[in-house]
Design a protein around this motif. Structure first.
Motif, PDB file in Angstrom:
ATOM      1  N   ARG A 111       3.116  52.844  -0.527  1.00 53.04           N
ATOM      2  CA  ARG A 111       1.918  53.204  -1.301  1.00 53.04           C
ATOM      3  C   ARG A 111       0.889  52.071  -1.332  1.00 53.04           C
ATOM      4  O   ARG A 111      -0.217  52.257  -1.828  1.00 53.04           O
ATOM      5  N   SER A 112       1.254  50.904  -0.842  1.00 52.32           N
ATOM      6  CA  SER A 112       0.398  49.727  -0.963  1.00 52.32           C
ATOM      7  C   SER A 112      -0.731  49.748   0.066  1.00 52.32           C
ATOM      8  O   SER A 112      -0.770  50.595   0.958  1.00 52.32           O
ATOM      9  N   THR A 113      -1.623  48.773  -0.060  1.00 49.44           N
ATOM     10  CA  THR A 113      -2.746  48.635   0.883  1.00 49.44           C
ATOM     11  C   THR A 113      -2.432  47.653   2.008  1.00 49.44           C
ATOM     12  O   THR A 113      -3.330  47.283   2.768  1.00 49.44           O
ATOM     13  N   ALA A 114      -1.172  47.221   2.122  1.00 54.32           N
ATOM     14  CA  ALA A 114      -0.799  46.293   3.190  1.00 54.32           C
ATOM     15  C   ALA A 114      -1.045  46.923   4.555  1.00 54.32           C
ATOM     16  O   ALA A 114      -1.018  48.146   4.711  1.00 54.32           O
ATOM     17  N   GLN A 115      -1.269  46.068   5.553  1.00 51.25           N
ATOM     18  CA  GLN A 115      -1.433  46.578   6.916  1.00 51.25           C
ATOM     19  C   GLN A 115      -0.093  47.069   7.481  1.00 51.25           C
ATOM     20  O   GLN A 115      -0.054  48.017   8.254  1.00 51.25           O
ATOM     21  N   LYS A 155      -0.962  57.302   7.894  1.00 53.98           N
ATOM     22  CA  LYS A 155      -1.910  56.626   7.003  1.00 53.98           C
ATOM     23  C   LYS A 155      -1.256  55.474   6.229  1.00 53.98           C
ATOM     24  O   LYS A 155      -1.951  54.566   5.764  1.00 53.98           O
ATOM     25  N   PRO A 157       1.084  52.055   5.525  1.00 51.97           N
ATOM     26  CA  PRO A 157       1.239  50.820   6.300  1.00 51.97           C
ATOM     27  C   PRO A 157       2.210  51.036   7.463  1.00 51.97           C
ATOM     28  O   PRO A 157       3.205  51.748   7.320  1.00 51.97           O
ATOM     29  N   GLU A 372      -3.628  42.130  -1.847  1.00 51.82           N
ATOM     30  CA  GLU A 372      -5.093  42.188  -1.883  1.00 51.82           C
ATOM     31  C   GLU A 372      -5.752  40.811  -1.949  1.00 51.82           C
ATOM     32  O   GLU A 372      -6.752  40.586  -1.255  1.00 51.82           O
ATOM     33  N   GLN A 375      -5.619  39.559   1.606  1.00 52.87           N
ATOM     34  CA  GLN A 375      -6.560  40.289   2.450  1.00 52.87           C
ATOM     35  C   GLN A 375      -7.984  39.785   2.218  1.00 52.87           C
ATOM     36  O   GLN A 375      -8.763  39.620   3.161  1.00 52.87           O
ATOM     37  N   LYS A 376      -8.298  39.527   0.965  1.00 50.15           N
ATOM     38  CA  LYS A 376      -9.615  38.989   0.625  1.00 50.15           C
ATOM     39  C   LYS A 376      -9.820  37.610   1.241  1.00 50.15           C
ATOM     40  O   LYS A 376     -10.905  37.285   1.740  1.00 50.15           O
TER      41      LYS A 376
END
Length: 550
Positions: A111-115, A155, A157, A372, A375-376
Protein backbone atom coordinates in the motif's frame (compact mmCIF):
# COMPACT_ATOMS: atom_id res chain seq x y z
CA UNK A 1 -1.89 -34.98 -4.09
CA UNK A 2 1.04 -34.64 -6.48
CA UNK A 3 2.90 -37.76 -7.60
CA UNK A 4 6.32 -37.18 -9.14
CA UNK A 5 8.96 -39.91 -9.29
CA UNK A 6 12.18 -39.28 -7.39
CA UNK A 7 10.76 -36.45 -5.28
CA UNK A 8 10.19 -36.48 -1.53
CA UNK A 9 8.42 -33.56 0.12
CA UNK A 10 7.57 -32.94 3.75
CA UNK A 11 3.93 -32.80 4.84
CA UNK A 12 2.36 -29.38 5.20
CA UNK A 13 3.17 -27.33 8.28
CA UNK A 14 0.06 -27.18 10.45
CA UNK A 15 -2.20 -24.32 9.56
CA UNK A 16 -0.86 -24.00 6.01
CA UNK A 17 -2.63 -26.92 4.36
CA UNK A 18 -4.36 -24.70 1.79
CA UNK A 19 -1.19 -22.78 0.98
CA UNK A 20 0.79 -26.00 0.69
CA UNK A 21 -1.67 -27.62 -1.70
CA UNK A 22 -1.80 -24.43 -3.78
CA UNK A 23 1.97 -24.36 -4.25
CA UNK A 24 2.69 -28.08 -4.65
CA UNK A 25 0.89 -29.87 -7.47
CA UNK A 26 2.08 -32.30 -10.15
CA UNK A 27 3.20 -29.58 -12.54
CA UNK A 28 4.96 -27.33 -10.03
CA UNK A 29 6.78 -30.24 -8.38
CA UNK A 30 7.83 -31.58 -11.79
CA UNK A 31 9.12 -28.12 -12.72
CA UNK A 32 11.20 -27.89 -9.52
CA UNK A 33 12.52 -31.40 -10.01
CA UNK A 34 13.64 -30.62 -13.58
CA UNK A 35 15.16 -27.30 -12.51
CA UNK A 36 17.14 -28.96 -9.73
CA UNK A 37 18.21 -31.91 -11.87
CA UNK A 38 19.42 -29.56 -14.60
CA UNK A 39 21.46 -27.18 -12.44
CA UNK A 40 22.31 -28.99 -9.21
CA UNK A 41 25.70 -30.17 -10.48
CA UNK A 42 26.61 -26.65 -11.62
CA UNK A 43 25.54 -25.26 -8.26
CA UNK A 44 27.76 -27.80 -6.48
CA UNK A 45 30.69 -26.73 -8.68
CA UNK A 46 30.12 -23.11 -7.71
CA UNK A 47 30.49 -23.93 -4.02
CA UNK A 48 33.59 -26.02 -4.68
CA UNK A 49 35.10 -23.20 -6.75
CA UNK A 50 34.53 -20.83 -3.84
CA UNK A 51 36.35 -23.21 -1.51
CA UNK A 52 39.20 -23.73 -3.98
CA UNK A 53 39.64 -19.99 -4.46
CA UNK A 54 39.79 -19.41 -0.72
CA UNK A 55 42.35 -22.19 -0.32
CA UNK A 56 44.46 -20.74 -3.12
CA UNK A 57 44.44 -17.29 -1.52
CA UNK A 58 45.38 -18.81 1.83
CA UNK A 59 48.21 -20.93 0.44
CA UNK A 60 49.75 -18.23 -1.72
CA UNK A 61 49.04 -15.17 0.42
CA UNK A 62 47.82 -13.49 -2.77
CA UNK A 63 45.22 -10.75 -2.91
CA UNK A 64 42.37 -10.41 -5.43
CA UNK A 65 42.95 -8.29 -8.49
CA UNK A 66 41.27 -7.36 -11.75
CA UNK A 67 41.83 -10.48 -13.83
CA UNK A 68 43.87 -10.33 -17.02
CA UNK A 69 41.78 -13.23 -18.36
CA UNK A 70 38.69 -11.01 -18.56
CA UNK A 71 40.44 -7.74 -19.42
CA UNK A 72 38.90 -7.83 -22.91
CA UNK A 73 35.45 -7.45 -21.34
CA UNK A 74 36.49 -4.48 -19.20
CA UNK A 75 38.41 -2.85 -22.06
CA UNK A 76 35.62 -3.11 -24.61
CA UNK A 77 33.69 0.18 -24.43
CA UNK A 78 30.89 -0.90 -26.76
CA UNK A 79 28.76 -3.39 -24.85
CA UNK A 80 25.78 -2.44 -22.70
CA UNK A 81 23.16 -4.28 -20.70
CA UNK A 82 19.68 -4.24 -22.18
CA UNK A 83 17.52 -1.34 -20.98
CA UNK A 84 15.26 -2.31 -18.11
CA UNK A 85 11.45 -2.23 -18.39
CA UNK A 86 9.63 1.01 -17.58
CA UNK A 87 8.70 -0.07 -14.06
CA UNK A 88 12.37 -0.57 -13.13
CA UNK A 89 13.66 2.77 -14.38
CA UNK A 90 12.78 4.50 -11.13
CA UNK A 91 14.44 2.70 -8.20
CA UNK A 92 14.73 5.62 -5.81
CA UNK A 93 13.37 4.03 -2.63
CA UNK A 94 12.71 0.34 -2.05
CA UNK A 95 11.59 -1.26 1.21
CA UNK A 96 14.26 -3.67 2.40
CA UNK A 97 14.42 -6.75 4.61
CA UNK A 98 10.76 -7.58 4.08
CA UNK A 99 10.13 -11.21 4.94
CA UNK A 100 6.88 -11.94 3.04
CA UNK A 101 5.72 -14.51 5.60
CA UNK A 102 4.64 -11.45 7.62
CA UNK A 103 1.34 -10.79 5.86
CA UNK A 104 0.63 -7.58 7.74
CA UNK A 105 3.94 -5.91 6.90
CA UNK A 106 3.83 -7.22 3.34
CA UNK A 107 0.41 -5.68 2.70
CA UNK A 108 1.48 -2.43 4.37
CA UNK A 109 4.41 -2.28 1.96
CA UNK A 110 2.15 -3.00 -1.02
CA UNK A 111 0.00 0.00 0.00
CA UNK A 112 3.03 2.29 0.34
CA UNK A 113 4.43 4.82 -2.13
CA UNK A 114 7.79 3.02 -2.36
CA UNK A 115 9.14 2.27 -5.82
CA UNK A 116 9.76 -1.35 -4.91
CA UNK A 117 9.80 -4.02 -2.22
CA UNK A 118 12.72 -6.32 -1.52
CA UNK A 119 10.69 -9.48 -0.97
CA UNK A 120 13.34 -11.15 1.12
CA UNK A 121 13.71 -14.91 1.49
CA UNK A 122 17.38 -14.37 2.42
CA UNK A 123 18.95 -11.93 4.93
CA UNK A 124 15.78 -10.72 6.65
CA UNK A 125 14.02 -14.08 6.65
CA UNK A 126 14.38 -17.27 8.67
CA UNK A 127 13.91 -20.12 6.15
CA UNK A 128 11.68 -22.47 8.09
CA UNK A 129 9.36 -24.53 5.91
CA UNK A 130 6.46 -22.59 7.39
CA UNK A 131 8.02 -19.23 6.48
CA UNK A 132 8.95 -20.28 2.95
CA UNK A 133 5.48 -21.62 2.14
CA UNK A 134 3.68 -18.69 3.76
CA UNK A 135 5.97 -16.16 2.07
CA UNK A 136 5.74 -17.67 -1.43
CA UNK A 137 1.97 -18.04 -1.08
CA UNK A 138 1.67 -14.38 -0.05
CA UNK A 139 3.59 -13.38 -3.18
CA UNK A 140 1.10 -15.43 -5.22
CA UNK A 141 -1.76 -13.61 -3.51
CA UNK A 142 -0.25 -10.21 -4.23
CA UNK A 143 0.39 -11.04 -7.89
CA UNK A 144 -3.25 -12.18 -8.23
CA UNK A 145 -4.60 -9.07 -6.48
CA UNK A 146 -6.10 -11.12 -3.66
CA UNK A 147 -5.29 -8.77 -0.78
CA UNK A 148 -8.02 -6.36 0.26
CA UNK A 149 -7.36 -2.62 -0.15
CA UNK A 150 -4.09 -3.24 -1.95
CA UNK A 151 -3.39 -1.78 -5.42
CA UNK A 152 -3.26 -4.23 -8.34
CA UNK A 153 0.16 -5.66 -9.00
CA UNK A 154 0.60 -3.39 -12.03
CA UNK A 155 0.26 -0.33 -9.76
CA UNK A 156 1.73 -1.52 -6.45
CA UNK A 157 5.46 -1.18 -5.72
CA UNK A 158 7.39 -3.65 -7.88
CA UNK A 159 8.31 -6.94 -6.23
CA UNK A 160 12.06 -7.50 -6.16
CA UNK A 161 12.11 -11.19 -5.22
CA UNK A 162 15.19 -12.28 -3.29
CA UNK A 163 15.70 -16.07 -3.10
CA UNK A 164 18.16 -17.59 -0.69
CA UNK A 165 21.87 -17.61 -1.55
CA UNK A 166 23.79 -20.64 -2.78
CA UNK A 167 25.06 -21.54 0.69
CA UNK A 168 21.52 -22.38 1.85
CA UNK A 169 19.83 -25.79 1.56
CA UNK A 170 16.12 -26.61 1.59
CA UNK A 171 15.73 -29.52 4.01
CA UNK A 172 12.08 -30.25 3.24
CA UNK A 173 12.40 -31.29 -0.41
CA UNK A 174 14.55 -34.10 -1.80
CA UNK A 175 15.11 -34.69 -5.51
CA UNK A 176 16.73 -38.02 -6.37
CA UNK A 177 17.63 -38.55 -2.74
CA UNK A 178 19.32 -35.19 -2.13
CA UNK A 179 18.18 -32.05 -0.38
CA UNK A 180 17.89 -29.24 -2.91
CA UNK A 181 19.67 -25.87 -3.09
CA UNK A 182 17.58 -23.25 -1.29
CA UNK A 183 17.73 -20.69 -4.12
CA UNK A 184 16.40 -23.17 -6.69
CA UNK A 185 13.50 -24.06 -4.41
CA UNK A 186 12.57 -20.40 -3.89
CA UNK A 187 13.21 -19.25 -7.45
CA UNK A 188 11.47 -22.24 -9.00
CA UNK A 189 8.24 -21.89 -7.03
CA UNK A 190 8.16 -18.12 -7.42
CA UNK A 191 8.66 -18.34 -11.18
CA UNK A 192 6.33 -21.26 -11.81
CA UNK A 193 3.41 -19.64 -10.04
CA UNK A 194 4.05 -15.97 -10.79
CA UNK A 195 6.45 -15.50 -13.71
CA UNK A 196 3.89 -15.23 -16.53
CA UNK A 197 1.44 -13.12 -14.55
CA UNK A 198 4.14 -10.65 -13.54
CA UNK A 199 5.34 -10.41 -17.13
CA UNK A 200 1.81 -9.90 -18.48
CA UNK A 201 1.31 -7.09 -15.96
CA UNK A 202 4.64 -5.49 -16.95
CA UNK A 203 5.72 -5.87 -13.34
CA UNK A 204 8.38 -8.54 -13.43
CA UNK A 205 9.63 -11.10 -12.85
CA UNK A 206 12.37 -9.16 -11.05
CA UNK A 207 14.93 -10.65 -8.64
CA UNK A 208 17.76 -9.85 -6.26
CA UNK A 209 20.69 -12.29 -6.35
CA UNK A 210 22.53 -12.60 -3.03
CA UNK A 211 26.16 -13.31 -2.15
CA UNK A 212 27.51 -13.68 -5.68
CA UNK A 213 31.30 -14.08 -5.62
CA UNK A 214 32.26 -14.27 -9.30
CA UNK A 215 31.12 -13.80 -12.87
CA UNK A 216 30.90 -17.60 -13.16
CA UNK A 217 28.09 -17.53 -10.61
CA UNK A 218 26.38 -14.81 -12.62
CA UNK A 219 26.74 -17.03 -15.70
CA UNK A 220 25.03 -19.88 -13.86
CA UNK A 221 22.10 -17.65 -12.93
CA UNK A 222 21.87 -16.42 -16.51
CA UNK A 223 21.66 -20.04 -17.72
CA UNK A 224 18.95 -20.70 -15.13
CA UNK A 225 17.00 -17.68 -16.37
CA UNK A 226 17.20 -18.77 -20.01
CA UNK A 227 16.13 -22.33 -19.18
CA UNK A 228 13.22 -21.04 -17.09
CA UNK A 229 12.05 -18.62 -19.76
CA UNK A 230 12.02 -21.40 -22.32
CA UNK A 231 10.13 -23.75 -20.00
CA UNK A 232 7.50 -21.16 -19.15
CA UNK A 233 7.15 -19.72 -22.64
CA UNK A 234 8.56 -16.28 -21.78
CA UNK A 235 10.71 -14.20 -24.13
CA UNK A 236 14.44 -14.29 -23.40
CA UNK A 237 15.29 -11.31 -21.22
CA UNK A 238 11.93 -11.29 -19.41
CA UNK A 239 13.61 -11.99 -16.08
CA UNK A 240 15.64 -9.11 -14.66
CA UNK A 241 18.01 -9.43 -11.72
CA UNK A 242 19.93 -7.03 -9.51
CA UNK A 243 23.13 -8.59 -8.19
CA UNK A 244 24.13 -7.69 -4.66
CA UNK A 245 27.88 -7.06 -4.61
CA UNK A 246 28.41 -8.08 -1.00
CA UNK A 247 31.72 -9.88 -1.30
CA UNK A 248 35.19 -8.40 -1.75
CA UNK A 249 36.02 -10.88 -4.52
CA UNK A 250 32.94 -9.84 -6.51
CA UNK A 251 33.98 -6.18 -6.39
CA UNK A 252 36.86 -7.07 -8.72
CA UNK A 253 34.43 -8.64 -11.24
CA UNK A 254 31.56 -6.18 -11.42
CA UNK A 255 31.85 -5.54 -15.15
CA UNK A 256 32.16 -9.24 -15.85
CA UNK A 257 29.04 -9.93 -13.75
CA UNK A 258 27.06 -7.37 -15.74
CA UNK A 259 28.44 -8.83 -18.97
CA UNK A 260 27.25 -12.35 -18.09
CA UNK A 261 23.77 -11.04 -17.29
CA UNK A 262 23.48 -8.54 -20.15
CA UNK A 263 19.99 -9.59 -21.24
CA UNK A 264 18.81 -10.15 -17.68
CA UNK A 265 20.54 -7.41 -15.72
CA UNK A 266 18.70 -4.90 -13.56
CA UNK A 267 22.01 -3.55 -12.23
CA UNK A 268 24.14 -3.95 -9.14
CA UNK A 269 23.60 -3.17 -5.47
CA UNK A 270 26.08 -2.23 -2.76
CA UNK A 271 25.62 -2.64 0.96
CA UNK A 272 27.95 -2.36 3.92
CA UNK A 273 27.85 -5.19 6.46
CA UNK A 274 27.88 -8.36 4.37
CA UNK A 275 30.57 -6.73 2.24
CA UNK A 276 32.65 -5.77 5.27
CA UNK A 277 32.19 -9.22 6.78
CA UNK A 278 33.54 -10.79 3.59
CA UNK A 279 36.97 -9.31 4.38
CA UNK A 280 37.04 -11.36 7.59
CA UNK A 281 35.70 -14.37 5.71
CA UNK A 282 38.46 -14.26 3.09
CA UNK A 283 41.38 -12.62 4.92
CA UNK A 284 40.45 -12.43 8.60
CA UNK A 285 43.41 -14.53 9.74
CA UNK A 286 45.81 -11.97 8.24
CA UNK A 287 46.81 -9.20 10.69
CA UNK A 288 46.81 -6.60 7.90
CA UNK A 289 43.07 -7.17 7.46
CA UNK A 290 42.07 -6.48 11.04
CA UNK A 291 38.72 -4.69 10.79
CA UNK A 292 38.26 -2.12 13.57
CA UNK A 293 35.18 -1.45 15.66
CA UNK A 294 32.34 -1.13 13.14
CA UNK A 295 30.24 1.08 15.41
CA UNK A 296 33.01 3.67 15.55
CA UNK A 297 35.32 3.28 12.57
CA UNK A 298 33.42 1.58 9.71
CA UNK A 299 31.06 3.57 7.46
CA UNK A 300 30.59 4.41 3.78
CA UNK A 301 32.91 7.40 4.10
CA UNK A 302 35.93 5.16 4.71
CA UNK A 303 38.20 4.65 1.71
CA UNK A 304 37.59 0.94 1.16
CA UNK A 305 33.78 1.34 1.21
CA UNK A 306 33.69 4.72 -0.56
CA UNK A 307 35.86 3.28 -3.36
CA UNK A 308 33.64 0.23 -3.64
CA UNK A 309 30.48 2.33 -3.93
CA UNK A 310 31.98 4.74 -6.45
CA UNK A 311 33.39 1.90 -8.57
CA UNK A 312 29.99 0.21 -8.54
CA UNK A 313 28.25 3.40 -9.72
CA UNK A 314 30.87 4.05 -12.39
CA UNK A 315 30.75 0.44 -13.62
CA UNK A 316 26.96 0.31 -13.80
CA UNK A 317 26.42 3.65 -15.49
CA UNK A 318 29.20 3.00 -17.97
CA UNK A 319 27.26 -0.09 -19.07
CA UNK A 320 23.76 1.39 -18.89
CA UNK A 321 22.86 -0.46 -15.68
CA UNK A 322 21.25 0.90 -12.54
CA UNK A 323 23.30 1.21 -9.35
CA UNK A 324 21.57 0.98 -6.00
CA UNK A 325 22.80 1.46 -2.45
CA UNK A 326 22.22 -0.21 0.88
CA UNK A 327 19.44 -0.11 3.44
CA UNK A 328 18.83 2.52 6.10
CA UNK A 329 18.38 0.35 9.19
CA UNK A 330 17.53 3.11 11.66
CA UNK A 331 13.96 3.28 12.94
CA UNK A 332 12.16 6.58 13.38
CA UNK A 333 10.50 7.17 16.76
CA UNK A 334 6.74 7.50 16.45
CA UNK A 335 6.67 10.97 18.05
CA UNK A 336 7.75 13.37 15.32
CA UNK A 337 8.03 16.28 17.73
CA UNK A 338 10.99 14.95 19.70
CA UNK A 339 14.62 15.95 19.35
CA UNK A 340 15.46 12.25 18.99
CA UNK A 341 13.20 11.98 15.92
CA UNK A 342 14.95 14.89 14.23
CA UNK A 343 18.36 13.48 15.15
CA UNK A 344 17.56 10.10 13.58
CA UNK A 345 16.16 11.78 10.48
CA UNK A 346 19.28 13.92 10.18
CA UNK A 347 21.57 10.88 10.45
CA UNK A 348 19.67 8.92 7.79
CA UNK A 349 19.46 11.93 5.48
CA UNK A 350 23.18 12.66 5.75
CA UNK A 351 24.21 9.07 5.04
CA UNK A 352 21.78 8.66 2.14
CA UNK A 353 22.75 12.00 0.66
CA UNK A 354 26.32 10.66 0.45
CA UNK A 355 25.03 7.80 -1.70
CA UNK A 356 22.92 10.13 -3.85
CA UNK A 357 25.93 12.37 -4.47
CA UNK A 358 28.00 9.31 -5.35
CA UNK A 359 25.47 8.70 -8.14
CA UNK A 360 23.27 5.85 -6.93
CA UNK A 361 19.88 5.44 -8.59
CA UNK A 362 18.18 4.30 -5.40
CA UNK A 363 18.52 2.60 -2.05
CA UNK A 364 16.43 0.84 0.58
CA UNK A 365 14.82 1.75 3.88
CA UNK A 366 13.29 -0.53 6.49
CA UNK A 367 11.00 1.95 8.23
CA UNK A 368 8.01 2.76 6.01
CA UNK A 369 7.95 6.26 7.51
CA UNK A 370 11.28 6.95 5.80
CA UNK A 371 9.95 6.33 2.29
CA UNK A 372 8.56 9.76 1.51
CA UNK A 373 11.34 11.78 3.20
CA UNK A 374 13.96 9.83 1.24
CA UNK A 375 12.01 10.22 -2.01
CA UNK A 376 11.94 13.94 -1.33
CA UNK A 377 15.71 13.89 -0.73
CA UNK A 378 16.20 12.34 -4.16
CA UNK A 379 13.95 14.93 -5.81
CA UNK A 380 15.87 17.76 -4.18
CA UNK A 381 19.27 16.55 -5.35
CA UNK A 382 18.67 14.75 -8.67
CA UNK A 383 16.89 15.20 -11.97
CA UNK A 384 14.79 12.56 -13.69
CA UNK A 385 13.93 9.01 -12.72
CA UNK A 386 17.52 7.91 -12.16
CA UNK A 387 21.15 9.02 -12.39
CA UNK A 388 22.30 6.93 -15.34
CA UNK A 389 23.71 10.13 -16.83
CA UNK A 390 26.15 10.45 -13.89
CA UNK A 391 29.09 8.55 -15.35
CA UNK A 392 31.61 9.27 -12.56
CA UNK A 393 34.48 9.64 -14.99
CA UNK A 394 36.37 11.30 -12.13
CA UNK A 395 36.62 7.97 -10.31
CA UNK A 396 39.79 5.88 -10.53
CA UNK A 397 39.77 2.96 -8.11
CA UNK A 398 42.81 0.76 -7.54
CA UNK A 399 43.04 -2.62 -5.82
CA UNK A 400 44.78 -0.87 -2.94
CA UNK A 401 41.79 1.46 -2.50
CA UNK A 402 39.47 -1.54 -2.24
CA UNK A 403 41.71 -3.53 0.10
CA UNK A 404 42.96 -0.95 2.62
CA UNK A 405 41.38 -1.39 6.03
CA UNK A 406 40.38 1.73 7.94
CA UNK A 407 42.44 2.81 10.94
CA UNK A 408 41.03 2.33 14.41
CA UNK A 409 40.82 -0.01 17.35
CA UNK A 410 38.21 -1.85 19.39
CA UNK A 411 36.01 -0.42 22.12
CA UNK A 412 34.28 -2.22 24.96
CA UNK A 413 30.96 -0.82 23.75
CA UNK A 414 31.59 -2.09 20.22
CA UNK A 415 32.54 -5.53 21.48
CA UNK A 416 29.43 -5.79 23.66
CA UNK A 417 27.21 -4.55 20.83
CA UNK A 418 28.55 -7.20 18.47
CA UNK A 419 28.03 -9.89 21.09
CA UNK A 420 24.45 -8.74 21.72
CA UNK A 421 23.57 -8.66 18.01
CA UNK A 422 25.06 -12.11 17.46
CA UNK A 423 23.18 -13.65 20.38
CA UNK A 424 19.90 -11.95 19.54
CA UNK A 425 20.11 -13.03 15.90
CA UNK A 426 20.53 -16.67 16.87
CA UNK A 427 17.71 -16.29 19.40
CA UNK A 428 15.52 -14.85 16.65
CA UNK A 429 16.27 -17.81 14.37
CA UNK A 430 15.37 -20.21 17.15
CA UNK A 431 11.89 -18.65 17.09
CA UNK A 432 11.61 -18.57 13.31
CA UNK A 433 12.41 -14.87 12.84
CA UNK A 434 15.02 -13.56 10.40
CA UNK A 435 15.41 -10.07 11.83
CA UNK A 436 14.82 -8.20 15.07
CA UNK A 437 15.01 -4.72 16.55
CA UNK A 438 17.76 -3.55 18.88
CA UNK A 439 18.64 -0.08 20.10
CA UNK A 440 16.62 1.77 17.50
CA UNK A 441 17.40 -0.18 14.35
CA UNK A 442 16.63 -3.39 12.54
CA UNK A 443 19.25 -6.15 12.64
CA UNK A 444 19.39 -9.15 10.29
CA UNK A 445 21.80 -11.79 9.07
CA UNK A 446 24.06 -9.14 7.50
CA UNK A 447 24.64 -7.35 10.80
CA UNK A 448 24.88 -10.69 12.61
CA UNK A 449 27.48 -11.73 10.05
CA UNK A 450 29.72 -8.72 10.65
CA UNK A 451 29.16 -8.91 14.42
CA UNK A 452 30.25 -12.53 14.89
CA UNK A 453 33.02 -12.06 12.28
CA UNK A 454 34.57 -9.22 14.21
CA UNK A 455 34.40 -11.02 17.55
CA UNK A 456 36.06 -14.09 15.98
CA UNK A 457 38.79 -11.94 14.44
CA UNK A 458 39.43 -9.89 17.58
CA UNK A 459 39.88 -13.07 19.63
CA UNK A 460 42.12 -14.56 16.94
CA UNK A 461 44.41 -11.49 16.88
CA UNK A 462 44.21 -10.79 20.61
CA UNK A 463 43.45 -7.14 20.07
CA UNK A 464 43.45 -4.70 22.98
CA UNK A 465 40.51 -2.52 24.01
CA UNK A 466 40.93 1.21 23.64
CA UNK A 467 39.10 1.71 26.94
CA UNK A 468 41.40 -0.08 29.36
CA UNK A 469 43.97 -1.99 27.31
CA UNK A 470 42.43 -5.38 28.15
CA UNK A 471 43.04 -8.11 25.59
CA UNK A 472 40.04 -9.57 23.78
CA UNK A 473 40.16 -13.22 24.80
CA UNK A 474 37.78 -16.14 24.85
CA UNK A 475 37.29 -15.60 28.57
CA UNK A 476 36.55 -11.88 28.19
CA UNK A 477 33.99 -12.56 25.45
CA UNK A 478 32.39 -15.28 27.58
CA UNK A 479 32.18 -12.88 30.54
CA UNK A 480 30.65 -10.14 28.39
CA UNK A 481 28.19 -12.62 26.86
CA UNK A 482 26.99 -13.46 30.36
CA UNK A 483 26.66 -9.75 31.10
CA UNK A 484 24.70 -9.23 27.89
CA UNK A 485 22.45 -12.15 28.80
CA UNK A 486 21.66 -10.62 32.17
CA UNK A 487 20.80 -7.29 30.55
CA UNK A 488 18.60 -8.93 27.92
CA UNK A 489 16.79 -11.11 30.47
CA UNK A 490 15.39 -8.02 32.16
CA UNK A 491 12.87 -7.67 29.34
CA UNK A 492 11.70 -11.29 29.37
CA UNK A 493 9.18 -11.05 32.26
CA UNK A 494 10.46 -14.24 33.96
CA UNK A 495 9.63 -16.32 30.89
CA UNK A 496 11.52 -19.56 31.56
CA UNK A 497 11.31 -20.75 27.95
CA UNK A 498 12.62 -17.44 26.62
CA UNK A 499 15.45 -17.46 29.17
CA UNK A 500 16.43 -20.97 28.13
CA UNK A 501 16.37 -19.98 24.47
CA UNK A 502 18.53 -16.94 25.20
CA UNK A 503 21.01 -19.15 27.07
CA UNK A 504 21.08 -21.58 24.12
CA UNK A 505 21.66 -18.72 21.68
CA UNK A 506 24.51 -17.40 23.80
CA UNK A 507 26.16 -20.82 23.93
CA UNK A 508 25.85 -21.20 20.15
CA UNK A 509 27.29 -17.73 19.60
CA UNK A 510 30.28 -18.50 21.82
CA UNK A 511 30.83 -21.71 19.89
CA UNK A 512 30.83 -20.02 16.51
CA UNK A 513 33.25 -17.21 17.51
CA UNK A 514 35.74 -19.67 19.01
CA UNK A 515 36.00 -22.10 16.09
CA UNK A 516 39.49 -22.75 14.77
CA UNK A 517 38.30 -22.42 11.18
CA UNK A 518 36.05 -19.46 10.43
CA UNK A 519 32.51 -20.65 9.52
CA UNK A 520 31.85 -19.05 6.15
CA UNK A 521 28.23 -18.05 6.85
CA UNK A 522 26.43 -17.91 10.17
CA UNK A 523 23.22 -18.83 8.37
CA UNK A 524 24.80 -22.02 7.02
CA UNK A 525 25.97 -22.90 10.52
CA UNK A 526 22.48 -22.34 11.90
CA UNK A 527 20.64 -23.96 9.01
CA UNK A 528 22.60 -27.20 9.40
CA UNK A 529 22.58 -27.27 13.19
CA UNK A 530 20.26 -29.75 14.92
CA UNK A 531 19.39 -27.19 17.61
CA UNK A 532 17.96 -24.82 15.02
CA UNK A 533 16.11 -27.57 13.18
CA UNK A 534 14.52 -28.94 16.34
CA UNK A 535 13.67 -25.54 17.75
CA UNK A 536 12.01 -24.28 14.58
CA UNK A 537 10.09 -27.52 14.26
CA UNK A 538 8.59 -26.92 17.69
CA UNK A 539 8.05 -23.22 17.13
CA UNK A 540 6.21 -23.62 13.85
CA UNK A 541 4.39 -26.78 14.96
CA UNK A 542 5.62 -28.40 11.76
CA UNK A 543 4.12 -31.75 10.92
CA UNK A 544 5.65 -35.04 11.88
CA UNK A 545 8.71 -34.53 9.67
CA UNK A 546 8.09 -37.97 8.18
CA UNK A 547 8.92 -37.96 4.50
CA UNK A 548 6.49 -39.28 1.97
CA UNK A 549 6.95 -39.87 -1.71
CA UNK A 550 4.90 -37.75 -4.08
Amino acid sequence: MASVSGVELEHSPRGLEHEYLTLFNDKSVQFIAELVSTFEEDADKILKQRTARKVQLDLTGDLPRFSSLTAHIRNDPTWRVLPVPERLRDRRVDIGDLAPCSTERFTQALRSTAQGIQVDFDDGNCPTFYNQIKGIFNVCQAVRNQFRDVPPISKAPVLMLRPRAWNMVEHNLLVNGKEVPGPLFDFGLLMFHNGKLLFENKSGPFFYLSKIESHLEARLWNNIFIWTEQKLGLPVGSIKATVLIENILASFEMEEILYELQEHSAGLNCGIWDYSASFVNKFGHRPSFLLPDRSKYVNMEKLFLKSYMELLVQTCHRRGALATGGMAALLLPRDKGTAYYHRVMAIVSRLKLLEIKAGVDGFMVYDLELIEPMQKLFLEHTQGQNQLHVLREDVSVTPTNLLTMPAGGVTLNGLKYNIAVGILFIEAWLTGRGHFFYKGQVEDSATAEISRSQVWQWIRHQVKLEDDNRTVTKQLVKSLAQEVQRELKEGLSSDAEAEHRLHTASAMFLEVVQKYEFPEFITTYLNLDHTFLNATAQYNRHSTFVKHKL
